[in-house]
Design a protein around this motif. Sequence first.
Motif, PDB file in Angstrom:
ATOM      1  N   ALA A  10     -18.873 -16.790  50.514  1.00 13.65           N
ATOM      2  CA  ALA A  10     -20.132 -17.325  50.404  1.00 13.65           C
ATOM      3  C   ALA A  10     -21.129 -16.225  50.237  1.00 13.65           C
ATOM      4  O   ALA A  10     -20.966 -15.175  50.843  1.00 13.65           O
ATOM      5  CB  ALA A  10     -20.411 -18.090  51.779  1.00 13.65           C
ATOM      6  N   TYR A  11     -22.112 -16.161  49.719  1.00 14.51           N
ATOM      7  CA  TYR A  11     -22.994 -15.028  49.298  1.00 14.51           C
ATOM      8  C   TYR A  11     -23.497 -14.748  50.672  1.00 14.51           C
ATOM      9  O   TYR A  11     -24.180 -15.476  51.463  1.00 14.51           O
ATOM     10  CB  TYR A  11     -24.166 -15.505  48.404  1.00 14.51           C
ATOM     11  CG  TYR A  11     -23.680 -15.298  47.055  1.00 14.51           C
ATOM     12  CD1 TYR A  11     -23.747 -13.999  46.450  1.00 14.51           C
ATOM     13  CD2 TYR A  11     -23.078 -16.363  46.355  1.00 14.51           C
ATOM     14  CE1 TYR A  11     -23.396 -13.865  45.051  1.00 14.51           C
ATOM     15  CE2 TYR A  11     -22.534 -16.393  45.026  1.00 14.51           C
ATOM     16  CZ  TYR A  11     -22.550 -14.925  44.632  1.00 14.51           C
ATOM     17  OH  TYR A  11     -22.295 -14.692  43.197  1.00 14.51           O
ATOM     18  N   GLY A  12     -23.634 -13.382  50.983  1.00 16.22           N
ATOM     19  CA  GLY A  12     -23.893 -12.500  52.214  1.00 16.22           C
ATOM     20  C   GLY A  12     -23.132 -13.206  53.288  1.00 16.22           C
ATOM     21  O   GLY A  12     -23.583 -12.731  54.417  1.00 16.22           O
ATOM     22  N   GLY A  38     -15.912 -23.964  33.559  1.00 16.79           N
ATOM     23  CA  GLY A  38     -16.790 -24.595  34.423  1.00 16.79           C
ATOM     24  C   GLY A  38     -18.234 -24.459  34.129  1.00 16.79           C
ATOM     25  O   GLY A  38     -18.464 -23.512  33.617  1.00 16.79           O
ATOM     26  N   PRO A  39     -19.003 -25.517  34.570  1.00 19.18           N
ATOM     27  CA  PRO A  39     -20.331 -25.070  34.354  1.00 19.18           C
ATOM     28  C   PRO A  39     -20.931 -24.287  34.914  1.00 19.18           C
ATOM     29  O   PRO A  39     -20.493 -23.676  36.016  1.00 19.18           O
ATOM     30  CB  PRO A  39     -21.115 -26.586  34.624  1.00 19.18           C
ATOM     31  CG  PRO A  39     -19.896 -27.223  35.488  1.00 19.18           C
ATOM     32  CD  PRO A  39     -18.389 -26.473  35.136  1.00 19.18           C
ATOM     33  N   SER A  40     -22.202 -23.863  34.716  1.00 19.11           N
ATOM     34  CA  SER A  40     -23.127 -22.810  35.421  1.00 19.11           C
ATOM     35  C   SER A  40     -23.176 -23.334  36.865  1.00 19.11           C
ATOM     36  O   SER A  40     -23.559 -24.275  37.145  1.00 19.11           O
ATOM     37  CB  SER A  40     -24.557 -22.804  34.781  1.00 19.11           C
ATOM     38  OG  SER A  40     -25.433 -22.060  35.375  1.00 19.11           O
ATOM     39  N   GLY A  41     -22.997 -22.225  37.637  1.00 17.50           N
ATOM     40  CA  GLY A  41     -22.956 -22.363  39.144  1.00 17.50           C
ATOM     41  C   GLY A  41     -21.617 -22.814  39.812  1.00 17.50           C
ATOM     42  O   GLY A  41     -21.608 -23.119  40.955  1.00 17.50           O
ATOM     43  N   ALA A  42     -20.284 -22.951  38.768  1.00 19.53           N
ATOM     44  CA  ALA A  42     -19.336 -23.482  39.272  1.00 19.53           C
ATOM     45  C   ALA A  42     -18.598 -22.431  40.037  1.00 19.53           C
ATOM     46  O   ALA A  42     -17.604 -22.590  40.985  1.00 19.53           O
ATOM     47  CB  ALA A  42     -18.352 -23.834  38.130  1.00 19.53           C
ATOM     48  N   GLY A  43     -19.116 -21.222  40.116  1.00 15.56           N
ATOM     49  CA  GLY A  43     -18.270 -20.136  40.917  1.00 15.56           C
ATOM     50  C   GLY A  43     -17.609 -18.952  39.967  1.00 15.56           C
ATOM     51  O   GLY A  43     -16.947 -18.156  40.237  1.00 15.56           O
ATOM     52  N   LYS A  44     -17.636 -19.264  38.574  1.00 16.17           N
ATOM     53  CA  LYS A  44     -17.081 -18.208  37.661  1.00 16.17           C
ATOM     54  C   LYS A  44     -17.303 -16.684  37.983  1.00 16.17           C
ATOM     55  O   LYS A  44     -16.381 -15.881  38.151  1.00 16.17           O
ATOM     56  CB  LYS A  44     -17.288 -18.549  36.321  1.00 16.17           C
ATOM     57  CG  LYS A  44     -16.923 -19.997  35.923  1.00 16.17           C
ATOM     58  CD  LYS A  44     -16.996 -20.367  34.432  1.00 16.17           C
ATOM     59  CE  LYS A  44     -18.516 -20.110  33.856  1.00 16.17           C
ATOM     60  NZ  LYS A  44     -19.507 -21.070  34.456  1.00 16.17           N
ATOM     61  N   SER A  45     -18.459 -16.628  37.846  1.00 17.87           N
ATOM     62  CA  SER A  45     -18.975 -15.033  38.300  1.00 17.87           C
ATOM     63  C   SER A  45     -18.519 -14.552  39.657  1.00 17.87           C
ATOM     64  O   SER A  45     -18.474 -13.574  39.751  1.00 17.87           O
ATOM     65  CB  SER A  45     -20.615 -14.855  38.044  1.00 17.87           C
ATOM     66  OG  SER A  45     -20.868 -15.194  36.897  1.00 17.87           O
ATOM     67  N   SER A  46     -18.498 -15.381  40.658  1.00 18.56           N
ATOM     68  CA  SER A  46     -18.321 -14.984  41.939  1.00 18.56           C
ATOM     69  C   SER A  46     -16.726 -14.942  42.107  1.00 18.56           C
ATOM     70  O   SER A  46     -16.332 -13.782  42.636  1.00 18.56           O
ATOM     71  CB  SER A  46     -18.357 -16.163  43.047  1.00 18.56           C
ATOM     72  OG  SER A  46     -19.764 -16.658  42.790  1.00 18.56           O
ATOM     73  N   LEU A  47     -15.959 -15.353  41.192  1.00 15.23           N
ATOM     74  CA  LEU A  47     -14.511 -15.353  41.245  1.00 15.23           C
ATOM     75  C   LEU A  47     -14.235 -13.885  40.542  1.00 15.23           C
ATOM     76  O   LEU A  47     -13.420 -13.203  40.960  1.00 15.23           O
ATOM     77  CB  LEU A  47     -13.688 -16.510  40.743  1.00 15.23           C
ATOM     78  CG  LEU A  47     -12.108 -16.249  40.535  1.00 15.23           C
ATOM     79  CD1 LEU A  47     -11.565 -15.977  41.840  1.00 15.23           C
ATOM     80  CD2 LEU A  47     -11.782 -17.642  39.820  1.00 15.23           C
TER      81      LEU A  47
HETATM   82  P1  ADP Z   1     -21.067 -19.463  37.535  1.00 14.91           P
HETATM   83  O1  ADP Z   1     -20.634 -18.124  37.454  1.00 14.91           O
HETATM   84  O2  ADP Z   1     -19.978 -20.543  37.311  1.00 14.91           O
HETATM   85  O3  ADP Z   1     -22.513 -19.783  36.953  1.00 14.91           O
HETATM   86  P2  ADP Z   1     -21.621 -18.163  40.186  1.00 14.91           P
HETATM   87  O4  ADP Z   1     -20.411 -17.472  40.547  1.00 14.91           O
HETATM   88  O5  ADP Z   1     -22.975 -17.678  39.478  1.00 14.91           O
HETATM   89  O6  ADP Z   1     -21.106 -19.441  39.040  1.00 14.91           O
HETATM   90  O7  ADP Z   1     -22.518 -19.077  41.409  1.00 14.91           O
HETATM   91  C1  ADP Z   1     -21.689 -19.830  42.285  1.00 14.91           C
HETATM   92  C2  ADP Z   1     -22.589 -20.402  43.277  1.00 14.91           C
HETATM   93  O8  ADP Z   1     -23.188 -19.078  44.040  1.00 14.91           O
HETATM   94  C3  ADP Z   1     -23.774 -21.294  42.855  1.00 14.91           C
HETATM   95  O9  ADP Z   1     -24.068 -22.182  43.548  1.00 14.91           O
HETATM   96  C4  ADP Z   1     -24.932 -20.158  42.729  1.00 14.91           C
HETATM   97  O10 ADP Z   1     -26.243 -20.718  43.036  1.00 14.91           O
HETATM   98  C5  ADP Z   1     -24.524 -19.351  43.941  1.00 14.91           C
HETATM   99  N1  ADP Z   1     -25.030 -17.762  43.682  1.00 14.91           N
HETATM  100  C6  ADP Z   1     -24.589 -17.047  42.704  1.00 14.91           C
HETATM  101  N2  ADP Z   1     -24.937 -15.721  42.953  1.00 14.91           N
HETATM  102  C7  ADP Z   1     -25.765 -15.791  44.115  1.00 14.91           C
HETATM  103  C8  ADP Z   1     -26.561 -14.844  44.779  1.00 14.91           C
HETATM  104  N3  ADP Z   1     -26.728 -13.548  44.462  1.00 14.91           N
HETATM  105  N4  ADP Z   1     -26.883 -15.485  46.043  1.00 14.91           N
HETATM  106  C9  ADP Z   1     -26.877 -16.612  46.572  1.00 14.91           C
HETATM  107  N5  ADP Z   1     -26.088 -17.543  45.858  1.00 14.91           N
HETATM  108  C10 ADP Z   1     -25.480 -17.189  44.854  1.00 14.91           C
END
Ligand code: ADP
Length: 223
Positions: A10-12, A38-47
Amino acid sequence: MFRLHDVSYAYGGSRTAQAALSHISLDVPQGEFRWLLGPSGAGKSSLLSILALEAQASAGMVEILGVPVMQARRGALARLRRRIGAVYQDFRLLPDLNVFDNVALPLRLQHRAEAEISHEVHAIMKWVGLETRLDALPPQLSGGEQQRVAIARAVIYRPALLVADEPTNALDDRQAARLLAMFHRLAELGTTIVVATHNDSIVRKYPAPAIELAHGHLVRDYR
Ligand code: ADP
Ligand code: ADP
């Protein structure tokens, strides 16, 4: 290789925040290629940021190249980071360094000899078709050129793990084909590669095993 077990993020680090990743378990062997879909917002960048050691999982177990990341000391993490290459969506080139110095950076951090660095930089830049732009500064380059510089920097020291976030979005079809050929070659040479994209046509064109996320959950995992 890398292994995630029951990883949430979870962010933060806030417990009330909506989880960007929920209970992800994955096991990818050395030298394999995976699409991350996965669609935008799916969590790809987070992973990808967890795999690149840019973000710490809030819960669960992360093991990368045999290192248990959550328990690792700072020195071990620094050594591990040098074995991981990352291509970011926003490229993250250093704007005041020319192309040569941007691409040379990972090798300089390894204290390689300048002659060897020069040889490696010229070879990789020839490969990405930018050998004539070594003196340019990143802001003077097109988006596609900057993306190719970022790719060259990420692969120049043959990382054991390579993660790339939408690495073809600024490339034309021909350049994208070259890049995917290079990724497949790197995987054959032993690099584990994860490429996030929401571009379905490129995935159809280059079929490979896929990991798919939706709303932070794993919805498909090739094994
Ligand atoms: P993707 O890369 O698939 O588009 P992200 O990993 O960027 O997905 O985002 C996953 C979730 O985390 C989304 O709900 C997005 O809104 C949230 N999110 C992404 N970056 C941040 C951030 N810097 N702060 C808070 N929430 C974030
Ligand atoms: P040719 O077939 O004429 O020798 P190449 O296939 O080497 O040309 O390159 C064709 C185009 O693709 C060039 O414009 C070059 O900049 C670009 N290119 C070459 N390699 C890569 C790569 N790895 N990634 C992205 N673009 C590339």
